[in-house]
Design a protein around this motif. Structure first.
Motif, mmCIF file in Angstrom:
data_model
loop_
_atom_site.group_PDB
_atom_site.id
_atom_site.type_symbol
_atom_site.label_atom_id
_atom_site.label_comp_id
_atom_site.label_asym_id
_atom_site.label_seq_id
_atom_site.Cartn_x
_atom_site.Cartn_y
_atom_site.Cartn_z
ATOM 1 N N GLN A 101 13.877 60.744 7.050
ATOM 2 C CA GLN A 101 14.322 59.342 7.074
ATOM 3 C C GLN A 101 14.463 58.806 5.657
ATOM 4 O OE1 GLN A 101 11.696 57.031 9.453
ATOM 5 N NE2 GLN A 101 12.720 57.547 11.369
ATOM 6 N N ARG A 102 13.425 59.143 4.842
ATOM 7 C CA ARG A 102 13.445 58.692 3.451
ATOM 8 C C ARG A 102 14.669 59.243 2.736
ATOM 9 N NH1 ARG A 102 7.970 58.925 2.652
ATOM 10 N NH2 ARG A 102 8.074 61.084 1.982
ATOM 11 N N GLN A 104 17.396 60.144 4.090
ATOM 12 C CA GLN A 104 18.605 59.492 4.604
ATOM 13 C C GLN A 104 18.786 58.126 3.941
ATOM 14 O OE1 GLN A 104 18.588 59.262 8.818
ATOM 15 N NE2 GLN A 104 20.811 59.278 8.980
ATOM 16 N N LYS A 105 17.636 57.398 3.846
ATOM 17 C CA LYS A 105 17.677 56.073 3.222
ATOM 18 C C LYS A 105 18.176 56.185 1.791
ATOM 19 C CE LYS A 105 14.282 53.356 5.732
ATOM 20 N NZ LYS A 105 12.867 53.005 5.759
ATOM 21 N N LYS A 107 19.945 58.477 0.569
ATOM 22 C CA LYS A 107 21.352 58.860 0.593
ATOM 23 C C LYS A 107 22.219 57.617 0.810
ATOM 24 C CE LYS A 107 24.320 62.320 2.603
ATOM 25 N NZ LYS A 107 24.604 62.997 3.865
ATOM 26 N N LEU A 108 21.775 56.772 1.784
ATOM 27 C CA LEU A 108 22.515 55.541 2.085
ATOM 28 C C LEU A 108 22.565 54.631 0.862
ATOM 29 C CD1 LEU A 108 21.348 54.674 5.694
ATOM 30 C CD2 LEU A 108 23.688 55.144 4.956
ATOM 31 N N ALA A 109 21.384 54.511 0.200
ATOM 32 C CA ALA A 109 21.303 53.663 -0.991
ATOM 33 C C ALA A 109 22.256 54.173 -2.058
ATOM 34 C CB ALA A 109 19.880 53.649 -1.517
ATOM 35 N N ARG A 112 25.683 53.306 -1.066
ATOM 36 C CA ARG A 112 25.941 51.888 -1.282
ATOM 37 C C ARG A 112 26.216 51.626 -2.763
ATOM 38 N NH1 ARG A 112 21.927 49.864 1.990
ATOM 39 N NH2 ARG A 112 20.511 49.742 0.243
#
Ligand SMILES: [Zn+2]
Ligand SMILES: [Zn+2]
Length: 474
Positions: A101-102, A104-105, A107-109, A112
């Motif tokens: 999850q971390r 993924q987060k 990666k998303l950050a 962004r």
């Protein structure tokens, strides 16, 4: 036999129960350190002994039960430990999930951030394109070889007619009294606060009664602008605007207070603008710009300047405290602080940018008297000079100067609702010059504002030249 109850095994307990308690007289110590006695085998028991024996037996049984409970508890603990042990792999899975999850987060950050970078890049690209376009426009203008003289020629199309100047509040020659000046102030139907003028007699002496433009209270002045009585003025320095809360609510921009809320700012004096609705004057202290007298005047083209004043409040109304003149290429021609004639009652720093130090002779050696500045300006601005300004009638009024060749950007870039609505110089600058002016809280800068006016008229002429060229192409 010395046994610790806590260490009884199942087998031992069973044996013990079959055999019965042994070794009377020998202390058995339980965990609670209670001692009891058991009869020896074959021993004859008296009633009391029997009673004691039974009592001890029941106690023993209770203690055995306690041990059994303890054991079962410890088994439970062991079981639960086993469960925990079994759960360990599950924990690992959870940990891995959390890790994922971390990841993924992160990666998303990152994505962004990447997107933002891309947006910034696009924005910068657009900005560059606009700048480039402006550059092209400037170059195009240079290609047209638009000299100051030609610019002046183009500008002559935008000079306000004198009767229009009068309607817009410019000081003009009085038609009633020769050699005097009048200012006509149109009826202000915008709902803005305006002053009334009454001449009243007080103990046989004439004085002026004015209405404060900030709080609408009346106050009294002598004709030379001295306050007869003083009273603290409480007001909102912002404008009333339609609240976002809806329901036709109005709020002040300064403090979000409602229409009838108590003021958020204070000043030791009430103030007025120095102008009333209707015809003001006739005045006999206005100066008029003069024709050029130099020998080459016929060969030298007219000049164009942009002018802007910053003003402060005195008992005489708004008075000039700084005057700036810029030339055709935005070069600074004249910029001086001016000592007002009346005593300053509010520097209006929030809007004027003027501070007490600016108008203090000890602090500011470049401070000039009003008459000195007027004289300088008459040297600089001749009757044929084109003066550009935004709502220039206010500047000319406080300079007590009459000039006819006026180009007013507030008139040339009209408000969509028409006169007397006006676009602010700030909004025009943003819209046409893509330039932010009057930002920050240090007040306006007459230099920045006068350059903006000059640039706006250049924009106007450029558009005109372009349209002419396009018409020519067709
Ligand atoms: Zn307020
Ligand atoms: Zn007031």
């Amino acid at each position: 036999m010395h046994r610790q109850f806590g260490s009884y095994s199942h087998h031992t307990r069973r044996t013990h129960q079959q055999d019965g308690p042994v070794h009377r007289g020998r202390a058995l110590t339980n965990v609670n350190h209670h001692q009891y006695y058991a009869p020896n085998p074959g021993q004859k028991l008296h009633f009391q002994d029997l009673h004691m024996h039974l009592h001890n037996l029941s106690r023993h049984a209770l203690q055995n039960k306690w041990v059994a409970n303890k054991r079962s508890e410890s088994t439970k603990i062991n079981k639960s430990q086993n469960v925990k042990a079994k759960q360990l792999p599950e924990l690992k899975v959870t940990k891995i999930l959390l890790h994922l999850q971390r990841e993924q987060k992160l990666k998303l950050a990152e994505e962004r951030l990447e997107k933002e970078k891309e947006q910034t890049r696009l924005h910068e690209e657009r900005e560059r394109a606009v700048q480039h376009q402006n550059q092209v426009d400037v170059e195009q203008q240079n290609k047209l070889n638009l000299s100051e003289a030609e610019f002046v020629q183009h500008l002559s199309r935008y000079i306000m007619e004198v009767n229009l100047q009068r309607l817009h509040g410019y000081p003009t020659e009085s038609a009633r009294e020769e050699g005097t000046t009048e200012i006509y102030k149109h009826f202000d139907y915008l709902g803005a606060r305006s002053s009334k003028l009454y001449n009243k007699h007080l103990d046989g002496e004439q004085f002026m009664e004015k209405q404060c433009i900030r709080c609408e209270r009346t106050f009294h002045l002598t004709y030379s602008g001295e306050y007869i009585s003083t009273e603290t003025c409480t007001f909102h320095w912002g404008k009333l605007y339609d609240s976002k809360k809806g329901d036709n609510l109005k709020e002040y921009t300064c403090c979000a207070g409602g229409k009838d809320s108590a003021g958020c700012a204070h000043n030791a004096f009430h103030v007025w603008t120095g102008i009333e609705m209707g015809v003001n004057g006739p005045y006999d202290d206005f100066v008029y710009t003069q024709p050029r007298t130099d020998a080459q005047s016929t060969n030298v083209a007219s000049k164009v300047y942009s002018l802007d004043c910053e003003m402060v409040f005195t008992g005489r109304g708004l008075e000039v405290a700084r005057v700036t003149v810029v030339g055709w290429n935005d070069q600074l021609i004249y910029d001086h602080f001016v000592q007002p004639i009346g005593a300053v009652v509010d520097y209006n720093t929030r809007f004027s940018g003027i501070t007490a130090d600016d108008l203090n002779r000890k602090e500011n050696k470049y401070l000039k008297s009003f008459r000195e500045v007027q004289k300088d300006l008459l040297q600089l601005i001749k009757a044929d000079t084109i003066l550009i300004g935004h709502g220039l009638e206010n500047d000319l009024r406080v300079l007590r100067m009459v000039h006819k060749r006026i180009v007013d950007t507030s008139y040339e870039f009209p408000h969509h609702l028409g006169f007397p609505y006006r676009c602010s110089l700030k909004s025009l600058s943003k819209k046409y010059l893509k330039r932010d002016i009057q930002v920050g809280d240090v007040g306006h800068s007459s230099m920045e504002d006068s350059i903006a006016c000059m640039e706006l008229m250049k924009w106007k002429v450029r558009e005109f030249v372009k349209s002419q060229k396009n018409d020519g192409d067709v």
